[in-house]
Design a protein around this motif. Structure first.
Motif, PDB file in Angstrom:
ATOM      1  N   LYS A 104      -4.867  14.985  -0.318  1.00 50.89           N
ATOM      2  CA  LYS A 104      -4.124  15.175   0.866  1.00 50.89           C
ATOM      3  C   LYS A 104      -2.682  14.474   0.773  1.00 50.89           C
ATOM      4  CE  LYS A 104      -8.179  15.359   3.723  1.00 50.89           C
ATOM      5  NZ  LYS A 104      -8.427  16.715   3.690  1.00 50.89           N
ATOM      6  N   LEU A 105      -2.687  13.447  -0.053  1.00 50.91           N
ATOM      7  CA  LEU A 105      -1.243  12.688  -0.402  1.00 50.91           C
ATOM      8  C   LEU A 105      -0.073  13.401  -0.704  1.00 50.91           C
ATOM      9  CD1 LEU A 105      -2.533   9.405  -2.538  1.00 50.91           C
ATOM     10  CD2 LEU A 105      -1.827   9.591  -0.074  1.00 50.91           C
ATOM     11  N   ARG A 106       0.890  13.115   0.109  1.00 48.14           N
ATOM     12  CA  ARG A 106       2.189  13.784  -0.133  1.00 48.14           C
ATOM     13  C   ARG A 106       3.260  12.502  -0.348  1.00 48.14           C
ATOM     14  NH1 ARG A 106      -1.127  16.408  -1.300  1.00 48.14           N
ATOM     15  NH2 ARG A 106      -1.691  18.594  -0.399  1.00 48.14           N
ATOM     16  N   SER A 107       2.749  11.543  -0.535  1.00 47.12           N
ATOM     17  CA  SER A 107       3.854  10.208  -0.401  1.00 47.12           C
ATOM     18  C   SER A 107       3.546   9.473  -1.595  1.00 47.12           C
ATOM     19  CB  SER A 107       3.652   9.199   0.921  1.00 47.12           C
ATOM     20  OG  SER A 107       4.334   8.179   0.567  1.00 47.12           O
ATOM     21  N   PRO A 108       4.565   9.401  -2.551  1.00 47.68           N
ATOM     22  CA  PRO A 108       4.272   8.446  -3.742  1.00 47.68           C
ATOM     23  C   PRO A 108       4.095   6.824  -3.256  1.00 47.68           C
ATOM     24  CG  PRO A 108       6.518   9.874  -3.841  1.00 47.68           C
ATOM     25  CD  PRO A 108       5.945   9.849  -2.624  1.00 47.68           C
ATOM     26  N   GLY A 109       4.776   6.441  -2.285  1.00 48.78           N
ATOM     27  CA  GLY A 109       4.672   5.021  -2.037  1.00 48.78           C
ATOM     28  C   GLY A 109       3.149   4.886  -1.428  1.00 48.78           C
ATOM     29  N   TRP A 110       2.453   5.877  -0.757  1.00 45.80           N
ATOM     30  CA  TRP A 110       1.217   5.880  -0.310  1.00 45.80           C
ATOM     31  C   TRP A 110       0.150   5.819  -1.578  1.00 45.80           C
ATOM     32  CZ3 TRP A 110      -2.023   5.442   4.145  1.00 45.80           C
ATOM     33  CH2 TRP A 110      -1.401   5.025   5.201  1.00 45.80           C
ATOM     34  N   ALA A 111       0.595   6.836  -2.587  1.00 47.30           N
ATOM     35  CA  ALA A 111      -0.125   6.800  -3.702  1.00 47.30           C
ATOM     36  C   ALA A 111      -0.253   5.452  -4.434  1.00 47.30           C
ATOM     37  CB  ALA A 111       0.445   7.874  -4.667  1.00 47.30           C
ATOM     38  N   VAL A 112       0.851   4.896  -4.476  1.00 53.82           N
ATOM     39  CA  VAL A 112       0.988   3.607  -5.283  1.00 53.82           C
ATOM     40  C   VAL A 112       0.037   2.530  -4.485  1.00 53.82           C
ATOM     41  CG1 VAL A 112       2.352   1.607  -5.870  1.00 53.82           C
ATOM     42  CG2 VAL A 112       3.197   3.888  -6.423  1.00 53.82           C
ATOM     43  N   GLY A 113       0.212   2.424  -3.242  1.00 49.37           N
ATOM     44  CA  GLY A 113      -0.442   1.669  -2.250  1.00 49.37           C
ATOM     45  C   GLY A 113      -2.143   1.526  -2.413  1.00 49.37           C
ATOM     46  N   ILE A 164      -5.382  -5.545  -3.827  1.00 50.01           N
ATOM     47  CA  ILE A 164      -5.898  -5.138  -2.856  1.00 50.01           C
ATOM     48  C   ILE A 164      -4.814  -5.759  -1.496  1.00 50.01           C
ATOM     49  CG2 ILE A 164      -7.749  -5.388  -1.036  1.00 50.01           C
ATOM     50  CD1 ILE A 164      -9.793  -5.557  -3.243  1.00 50.01           C
ATOM     51  N   VAL A 165      -4.533  -6.829  -1.881  1.00 49.79           N
ATOM     52  CA  VAL A 165      -3.632  -7.209  -0.713  1.00 49.79           C
ATOM     53  C   VAL A 165      -2.193  -6.557  -0.936  1.00 49.79           C
ATOM     54  CG1 VAL A 165      -2.267  -9.279  -0.050  1.00 49.79           C
ATOM     55  CG2 VAL A 165      -4.766  -9.623  -0.299  1.00 49.79           C
ATOM     56  N   CYS A 166      -1.808  -6.429  -1.945  1.00 50.53           N
ATOM     57  CA  CYS A 166      -0.494  -5.994  -2.031  1.00 50.53           C
ATOM     58  C   CYS A 166      -0.450  -4.359  -1.802  1.00 50.53           C
ATOM     59  CB  CYS A 166       0.159  -6.058  -3.781  1.00 50.53           C
ATOM     60  SG  CYS A 166       0.305  -7.628  -4.297  1.00 50.53           S
ATOM     61  N   LEU A 173       3.159  -1.285   5.601  1.00 46.94           N
ATOM     62  CA  LEU A 173       4.732  -1.161   5.868  1.00 46.94           C
ATOM     63  C   LEU A 173       5.525   0.232   5.995  1.00 46.94           C
ATOM     64  CD1 LEU A 173       6.316  -4.312   3.247  1.00 46.94           C
ATOM     65  CD2 LEU A 173       6.225  -4.068   5.748  1.00 46.94           C
ATOM     66  N   LEU A 174       4.424   1.087   4.998  1.00 53.44           N
ATOM     67  CA  LEU A 174       4.998   2.458   5.071  1.00 53.44           C
ATOM     68  C   LEU A 174       4.527   3.034   6.487  1.00 53.44           C
ATOM     69  CD1 LEU A 174       3.866   3.800   1.535  1.00 53.44           C
ATOM     70  CD2 LEU A 174       6.111   3.808   2.504  1.00 53.44           C
ATOM     71  N   SER A 175       3.373   2.663   6.967  1.00 56.67           N
ATOM     72  CA  SER A 175       3.073   3.087   8.346  1.00 56.67           C
ATOM     73  C   SER A 175       4.081   2.659   9.411  1.00 56.67           C
ATOM     74  CB  SER A 175       1.782   2.507   8.709  1.00 56.67           C
ATOM     75  OG  SER A 175       0.847   3.086   7.704  1.00 56.67           O
ATOM     76  N   LEU A 176       4.551   1.242   9.532  1.00 58.36           N
ATOM     77  CA  LEU A 176       5.351   0.906  10.328  1.00 58.36           C
ATOM     78  C   LEU A 176       6.661   1.530  10.330  1.00 58.36           C
ATOM     79  CD1 LEU A 176       4.520  -3.159   9.941  1.00 58.36           C
ATOM     80  CD2 LEU A 176       3.960  -1.588  11.829  1.00 58.36           C
ATOM     81  N   PHE A 177       7.087   1.954   9.144  1.00 59.82           N
ATOM     82  CA  PHE A 177       8.389   2.530   9.077  1.00 59.82           C
ATOM     83  C   PHE A 177       8.388   3.915   9.175  1.00 59.82           C
ATOM     84  CE2 PHE A 177       9.635  -1.309   6.931  1.00 59.82           C
ATOM     85  CZ  PHE A 177      10.839  -1.342   7.398  1.00 59.82           C
ATOM     86  N   GLY A 178       7.038   4.329   9.595  1.00 56.57           N
ATOM     87  CA  GLY A 178       6.843   5.823  10.157  1.00 56.57           C
ATOM     88  C   GLY A 178       6.602   6.803   8.896  1.00 56.57           C
TER      89      GLY A 178
END
Length: 197
Positions: A104-113, A164-166, A173-178
């Motif tokens: 379901k991922l469509r975000s590179p940032g989320w994929a890395v995290g 895990i922490v990073c 952070l991605l969530s906080l920035f919407g």
């Protein structure tokens, strides 16, 4: 009310699948990051156990970092000591959720995290499954101590803990920035209550 669909919603409405090349690239990114994180974690643990276990702490970077091998029956930073089997089951759940979420991922940032979290969770889970004293009770190898040896300033940790922490911080952070995992971007709508035309 607008009925226009976003590209993500249009893709999902066709057969319930998204076959865009971008989604495959994000899957490759997520699992690529996870494999690298797992490989670095396992390799570092094998190396320090073979060369440093039972030896005095090794001072690095002028005392900023020490390598000091410890066996940790608890969670990251030596928390929840004595609950190894619960932590192992929790790690299995985390891995399962990430694998379920991956298509379901469509975000590179989320994929890395999530890749960092997945690789780190698998690294510590491997210790809990395959190291002494036994399956689901294995002690995790920790060896990084900052500012002082033996965890005198900060609890001793490993590469998996760092991943895990990073990864978790990046996702928060991605969530906080919407920015959601599905690629949607939420902007705060400023509305004035009681405003009349």
């Amino acid at each position: 009310m607008s009925t226009e669909q976003s590209p993500e919603e249009q893709a999902e409405s066709v057969g319930g699948r998204d076959e865009r090349p971008g989604s495959r690239k994000l899957l490759a990114l997520l699992f690529g990051v996870a494999v690298v994180a797992l490989g670095v974690d396992v390799g570092s643990k094998v190396a320090v156990v073979a060369n440093l276990e039972g030896e005095p702490p090794v001072r690095l970077v002028g005392g900023l970092v020490y390598f000091d091998v410890l066996r940790n029956p608890g969670a990251a930073f030596s928390l929840a000591t004595g609950m190894t089997w619960v932590l192992a089951l929790l790690a299995i759940v985390v891995v399962g959720v990430i694998v379920w979420l991956a298509p379901k991922l469509r975000s590179p940032g989320w994929a890395v995290g999530l890749g960092l979290v997945l690789g780190g969770a698998c690294g510590n889970l491997a210790d809990r499954l395959f190291r002494a004293p036994g399956p689901l009770q294995g002690h995790v190898v920790d060896f990084i101590s900052v500012f002082a040896p033996w965890g005198g300033v900060w609890p001793v940790f490993n590469v998996a803990d760092s991943c895990i922490v990073c990864g978790g911080v990046l996702v928060v952070l991605l969530s906080l920035f919407g920015r959601d995992y599905d690629g949607r971007v939420h902007r705060r709508n400023k509305q004035v209550a009681g405003k009349t035309s």
